[in-house]
Design an enzyme around this catalytic site. Sequence first.
Site: not given
Length: 132
Positions: A20, A28, A99, A121-123
């Site tokens: 948990h 990316d 970021h 920013y594909a994270n």
Amino acid sequence: MKRLGHLNRDIARVLAGMGHTDSVVIADCGLPIPDGVECIDVSLTLGVPGFFDVLDSVLADFKVERAVFASESLTHNAAVVARMAQLRDAQVAVDEVPHETFKRLCQQAKAVIRTGECSPYANVILHSGVIF
């Protein structure tokens, strides 16, 4: 041979070991991987596999209670913003951080799954929920 879930043995192992609030990153191909954090590199070529392919696969096999994205995605990646909305609709808490903060938070992850994604920013940092 497995019939369901992840065929990638490293992803399956990491997800099975999550407790948990532990976190895993889907990244990316440009996100720096912090020293000491396991990198599961599934990238093949630019764009393959894509961020959403890997995200959907992980979400199908993993209970998420919180997702963290870079706030820069709000102005630089409409597809990521749309996925944030879908996660919120699925009762997942969604946070946005700068970021630079995002990269620092990655240091606490159990692993970073590096995709071939090459859009900005594909994270996402996914925090484990509980299934009971």
